[in-house]
Design an enzyme around this catalytic site. Structure first.
Site, PDB file in Angstrom:
ATOM      1  N   LEU A  66       0.859  -1.174   0.000  1.00 16.22           N
ATOM      2  CA  LEU A  66       0.000   0.000   0.000  1.00 16.22           C
ATOM      3  C   LEU A  66       0.898   1.227   0.000  1.00 16.22           C
ATOM      4  O   LEU A  66       1.950   1.232   0.650  1.00 16.22           O
ATOM      5  CB  LEU A  66      -0.900   0.024   1.243  1.00 16.22           C
ATOM      6  CG  LEU A  66      -1.969  -1.063   1.369  1.00 16.22           C
ATOM      7  CD1 LEU A  66      -2.697  -0.935   2.700  1.00 16.22           C
ATOM      8  CD2 LEU A  66      -2.955  -1.005   0.210  1.00 16.22           C
ATOM      9  N   ASP A  67       0.488   2.269  -0.720  1.00 12.17           N
ATOM     10  CA  ASP A  67       1.245   3.520  -0.695  1.00 12.17           C
ATOM     11  C   ASP A  67       1.367   4.010   0.744  1.00 12.17           C
ATOM     12  O   ASP A  67       0.479   3.777   1.573  1.00 12.17           O
ATOM     13  CB  ASP A  67       0.538   4.592  -1.532  1.00 12.17           C
ATOM     14  CG  ASP A  67       0.518   4.260  -3.015  1.00 12.17           C
ATOM     15  OD1 ASP A  67       1.304   3.394  -3.447  1.00 12.17           O
ATOM     16  OD2 ASP A  67      -0.300   4.863  -3.740  1.00 12.17           O
ATOM     17  N   GLN A  68       2.441   4.688   1.035  1.00 12.21           N
ATOM     18  CA  GLN A  68       2.700   5.133   2.398  1.00 12.21           C
ATOM     19  C   GLN A  68       1.521   5.865   3.047  1.00 12.21           C
ATOM     20  O   GLN A  68       1.172   5.582   4.200  1.00 12.21           O
ATOM     21  CB  GLN A  68       3.944   6.022   2.439  1.00 12.21           C
ATOM     22  CG  GLN A  68       4.283   6.506   3.840  1.00 12.21           C
ATOM     23  CD  GLN A  68       5.475   7.439   3.852  1.00 12.21           C
ATOM     24  OE1 GLN A  68       6.202   7.554   2.867  1.00 12.21           O
ATOM     25  NE2 GLN A  68       5.692   8.118   4.952  1.00 12.21           N
TER      26      GLN A  68
END
Length: 225
Positions: A66-68
Site C-alpha cells: 500500500l502507498d505510504q
C-alpha cells in the site's frame, strides 16, 4: 501488536501458522526505503520474533503493498508455501481487493473506470494516456457512492487491476480526486482519504475462502459520513 517508543501501533486482524493480516496505519511504509523510517514489514518481523522467541532472521513474505499515506488491510505470508500460493492467486487475479475513499466533488452514483496508465518511475508519478503505448498498462475499477455531504462523497471501490496509484489517478482524471491527495488532488487539510477495506483470498492450506476487513479511521474526513 505492542510497540515501543515512537513506533506505530499495528492492529492485528488475523494470525495463524501461515498468515499474518494487519491494519496498516496511514503514513507507515509498507517496506523499508532509503529514509530509514519504520516500515510495516520489519515491524511485523520484529513482532513475530518476540512473540515466538525466534532466533535469527524471521521469514515474512510481502505479498502486496500500500502507498505510504494509505491505510488498511495488508496480508503477509509466514511460510514460503503460503507466499508462493497466494502470489499465484494474485497473478491469476483470484484475490479481490476493496477500498473506501473520500472524494472531493460529486461522483456518479456508480460506475466503471477504464484508462491506460503510464508510470514515470523517476518522478514516482502515474498519468493517464489517451491510447495504449509502450510500457502503459490497462487499469480498471468499479465503484459505488455510499455517502455524500455538501462537498465530498464516500465511495466503495473494487479493483479489477492493481496499477501504481491507480485509484488516485483514475478518480483525479474524472474530476473527483481523493481528498487529501497532495500528488493528484487539490486539498491538503488531512491525510489522503484512501483505505484498503477488504481483502479476499483462498487460504493457502485450508483452501477456504477468507475475507479480512479493516474499518476506516475514525478521523476527518471519514467521520463526516
Amino acid at each position: 501488536m505492542e510497540t515501543t517508543g515512537t513506533q506505530p501501533d499495528i492492529p492485528i486482524l488475523f494470525e495463524d501458522n501461515h498468515l499474518l493480516v494487519v491494519n496498516k496505519p496511514a503514513g507507515v511504509l509498507s517496506q523499508e526505503d532509503h529514509t530509514g523510517r519504520p516500515d510495516l514489514l520489519n515491524l511485523c518481523k520484529e513482532y513475530i520474533k518476540k512473540k515466538y522467541d525466534k532466533p535469527g532472521n524471521v521469514f515474512l513474505g510481502l505479498l502486496h503493498r500500500l502507498d505510504q499515506p494509505v491505510s488498511g488491510v495488508m496480508v503477509f505470508a509466514k511460510t514460503s508455501k503460503a507466499a508462493s500460493r497466494i502470489s499465484e492467486q494474485i497473478r491469476a487475479r483470484k484475490v479481490k481487493k476493496s477500498y473506501l475513499a473520500v472524494l472531493d466533488g460529486d461522483p456518479p452514483p456508480n460506475g466503471v473506470l477504464e484508462h491506460h496508465l503510464l508510470k514515470d518511475k523517476k518522478k514516482n508519478i502515474t498519468q493517464v494516456v489517451s491510447s495504449p503505448r509502450k510500457n502503459s498498462k490497462a487499469a480498471k475499477l468499479s465503484f459505488q457512492t455510499v455517502g455524500r455531504n455538501e462537498r465530498m462523497a464516500l465511495v466503495s471501490i473494487n479493483l479489477e487491476t492493481g496499477r501504481a496509484h491507480q485509484i488516485r489517478v483514475q478518480f483525479a482524471e474524472i474530476g473527483t480526486p481523493v481528498h487529501g491527495d497532495r500528488k493528484y488532488g487539490r486539498t491538503s487539510d488531512s491525510d489522503i482519504a484512501l483505505h484498503a477495506h477488504k481483502f479476499r483470498l483462498e487460504h493457502p492450506t485450508l483452501k477456504e475462502k477468507q475475507e479480512f476487513v479493516a474499518s476506516a479511521p475514525d478521523t476527518f474526513p471519514w467521520n463526516r459520513f
